[in-house]
Design an enzyme around this catalytic site. Structure first.
Site, PDB file in Angstrom:
ATOM      1  N   ASN A 120       4.336   7.020  -5.504  1.00  0.00           N
ATOM      2  CA  ASN A 120       5.107   6.535  -6.596  1.00  0.00           C
ATOM      3  C   ASN A 120       5.327   5.047  -6.521  1.00  0.00           C
ATOM      4  O   ASN A 120       5.753   4.471  -5.683  1.00  0.00           O
ATOM      5  CB  ASN A 120       6.375   7.235  -6.694  1.00  0.00           C
ATOM      6  CG  ASN A 120       6.405   7.832  -8.090  1.00  0.00           C
ATOM      7  OD1 ASN A 120       5.893   7.292  -9.009  1.00  0.00           O
ATOM      8  ND2 ASN A 120       7.065   8.930  -8.186  1.00  0.00           N
ATOM      9  N   THR A 121       5.301   3.991  -6.493  1.00  0.00           N
ATOM     10  CA  THR A 121       4.899   2.640  -6.841  1.00  0.00           C
ATOM     11  C   THR A 121       5.860   2.017  -7.859  1.00  0.00           C
ATOM     12  O   THR A 121       6.379   2.685  -8.709  1.00  0.00           O
ATOM     13  CB  THR A 121       3.497   2.674  -7.456  1.00  0.00           C
ATOM     14  OG1 THR A 121       2.623   3.301  -6.530  1.00  0.00           O
ATOM     15  CG2 THR A 121       2.971   1.307  -7.786  1.00  0.00           C
ATOM     16  N   THR A 122       6.039   0.672  -7.743  1.00  0.00           N
ATOM     17  CA  THR A 122       6.772  -0.042  -8.789  1.00  0.00           C
ATOM     18  C   THR A 122       5.907  -1.183  -9.288  1.00  0.00           C
ATOM     19  O   THR A 122       5.288  -1.896  -8.507  1.00  0.00           O
ATOM     20  CB  THR A 122       8.108  -0.620  -8.280  1.00  0.00           C
ATOM     21  OG1 THR A 122       7.879  -1.434  -7.122  1.00  0.00           O
ATOM     22  CG2 THR A 122       9.094   0.479  -7.959  1.00  0.00           C
TER      23      THR A 122
END
Length: 565
Positions: free
Chosen positions: A373-375
């Site tokens: 999940n990453t921003t």
């Protein structure tokens, strides 16, 4: 009052009809775009966006603001990002009128090898625990990017996150959901519960969460620079912790870490140059998909049509087979990028698509390669500089490993290595960078900036990038509509870890697509499933050069915010 009510109904109807016209029959109301002249920031959390704006107003550059926002996101969105992970960026330098690419991914520990996994009978690297941990590249990335594009002192950029970590912040809705839905995979890892479950559970929406240990770590970095992380007390703490818990990552691995400036790669899609970073990331897959799609009259098919979704899905399958075979660390492999992105190759791959039938599988391209999940956030400043930046710890809460007293979780990016085939391009090797899913993107036209954009979500990212470009270029959507429009996600293609696609995979459609379209897709052989708004994380900034106006967008699937001044 009656006049005001009539006016509001008129505005609502105009907005709805505008979206309805662009989306060919489906009604999708969206937020308005955000407009400003002096600066713009778009992140997945409002507090991070406000921190970025504060930095811009103090005279900081787009990069200063991006680093401050990223540090803040590591605090407020800990299941997705943080200094235990990696970082990538594409930067538009307004003075030089040039794009720069940056690869801040870490490498596998020098003491690890594929033999360990084969002797243990492991087919895959586990998601949690010490084995998938690779060197975190984020902090070195901050300082490298700041050294070239920054202005304000690093201490000033990290101070907002330091203060919020000590004083606490109210956890926002989507982030609270993500923490609650994923903590069970990590709660037994050493140090995790103490940091992220102070009440014996993750914080709920609206509860005030503090992370003073992360604030202390940020202070050490602000005062001691990148070496405080890679050669100082932080590195020694990580080394001791990993040795205690059976990991391979060592002080020597951290001390040897370096980032890389790279040349972005591009293709031209209907007059626009779309830019991604080369492997070890997967951005090339978006370019391959767009190259294939350019051979079709997408606009005439219409958004949400079975015809469009079919060729989009098949283009994805084709690109991802190449992704599984060729995309890996270029220091260990010769990657045929020029061929993969050529018009001739796109035509060859396009010819494999049957307009009436979904393929169960496609062969990867037949090219020779040698072994060897990453921003997401984007910021633009008053001088015309633009930053497209993505940072991640990989899966939610990553390895779950939280070194003693440091306040952050170590990434599990090594899970993407292949540990079954020593000849695979992405086979695990000492000092090798794993295949990476996180990708920033940029669009230019005639050598001038048009927009910086990105989208979170692991393997969905190239599919998301492609859909954003098509929504804007082919379907004429504005920046906000392009992100809010319902998306598809195909899953099941061959993976760099070694797993293969079977029976054509699954086509996941968000709510908003017409059921007639779904029936037509099923008739073509697609296995269709449904979801409500889960493929999120899009942020974008577009620039109108003649008027010197920025447009910002942050989609409605997340807690995010676009704001300018």
């Amino acid at each position: 009052m009656k006049k005001l009510y009539t006016f509001l109904i008129f505005i609502f109807c105009c907005t709805t009809l505008a979206a309805q016209d662009r989306l060919t029959g489906e009604t999708h109301t969206t937020r308005s775009e955000v407009l400003a002249r002096h600066g713009m920031a778009a992140t997945s959390q409002p507090l991070a966006t406000q921190v970025a704006l504060d930095v811009l107003k103090k005279g900081g550059t787009a990069m200063d603001a991006a680093i401050a926002a990223n540090a803040m996101l590591g605090l407020v969105e800990p299941a997705s990002c943080g200094i235990g992970g990696d970082i990538f960026a594409i930067v538009w330098d307004a003075d030089e009128q040039k794009l720069y690419g940056f690869n801040g991914s870490g490498r596998a520990p020098k003491s690890i090898s594929i033999d360990y996994f084969m002797e243990q009978g492991m087919k895959y690297v586990p998601f949690s625990g010490p084995l998938p941990v690779t060197v975190p590249g984020c902090v070195d990335g901050w300082f490298a990017l700041h050294g070239k594009f920054g202005k304000l002192p690093m201490k000033e950029l990290l101070q907002p996150a330091i203060d919020y970590g000590r004083e606490g912040f109210p956890v926002s809705e989507v982030i609270a959901y993500e923490m609650a839905s994923s903590y069970k995979y990590s709660e037994d890892q050493p140090g995790f519960a103490e940091t992220y479950m102070p009440l014996g559970r993750p914080p709920k929406k609206g509860e005030v969460f503090k992370n003073p240990n992360l604030s202390n770590t940020y202070e050490k970095i602000a005062e001691g620079g990148r070496d405080a992380f890679y050669k100082g007390d932080i590195a020694r703490t990580i080394d001791t912790y990993m040795k205690k818990h059976g990991g391979f990552l060592s002080y020597e691995d951290l001390a040897a870490h370096t980032s890389n400036w790279v040349e972005p790669v591009s293709i031209n899609y209907r007059g626009y140059d779309i830019w991604e970073l080369p492997p070890n990331g997967q951005g090339t897959a978006a370019l391959q998909m767009l190259n294939i799609l350019e051979g079709y009259d997408i606009a005439s098919m219409g958004f949400g049509s079975a015809e469009y979704l079919h060729v989009l899905t098949e283009a994805k399958k084709l690109a991802y087979e190449d992704r599984a075979k060729f995309y890996a660390d270029p220091a260990f492999n010769d990657i045929p990028l020029e061929e993969l992105l050529s018009d001739a190759y796109a035509a060859q791959r396009r010819a494999l698509i049957d307009p009436d039938k979904a393929a169960d599988s496609y062969p990867a391209g037949d090219m020779e390669i040698e072994s060897g999940n990453t921003t997401y956030l984007t910021v633009a400043d008053k001088d015309g500089n633009m930053v497209s930046l993505i940072q991640s710890i990989y899966s939610e809460f990553a390895s779950g490993m939280v070194p003693d007293g440091l306040g952050f979780v170590l990434q599990n990016r090594g899970q993407m290595f292949n540990v079954q085939d020593p000849d695979h391009a992405n086979a695990i090797e000492p000092g090798k960078r794993p295949f990476h899913t996180i990708i920033p993107a940029f669009m230019t036209q005639n050598g001038k900036p048009v927009m910086s954009f990105g989208l979170m979500g692991g393997a969905v990212q190239p599919q998301g990038h492609t859909q954003i470009v098509v929504n804007i270029v082919d379907f004429g959507m504005n920046l906000q509509e392009a992100g809010d429009a319902p998306r598809m996600r195909h899953s099941g293609s061959s993976q760099p870890t070694g797993s293969k696609m079977t029976n054509g995979g699954t086509l996941n459609l968000e709510s908003g697509f017409d059921y007639k379209t779904i029936r037509e897709l099923e008739k073509k052989g697609h296995d269709v499933t449904f979801a409500v708004g889960i493929y999120g994380g899009y942020q974008a900034i577009k620039v109108d050069l003649p008027n010197k106006v920025y447009t910002g967008a942050s989609e409605s699937r997340k807690d995010g915010q676009a704001a300018g001044y």
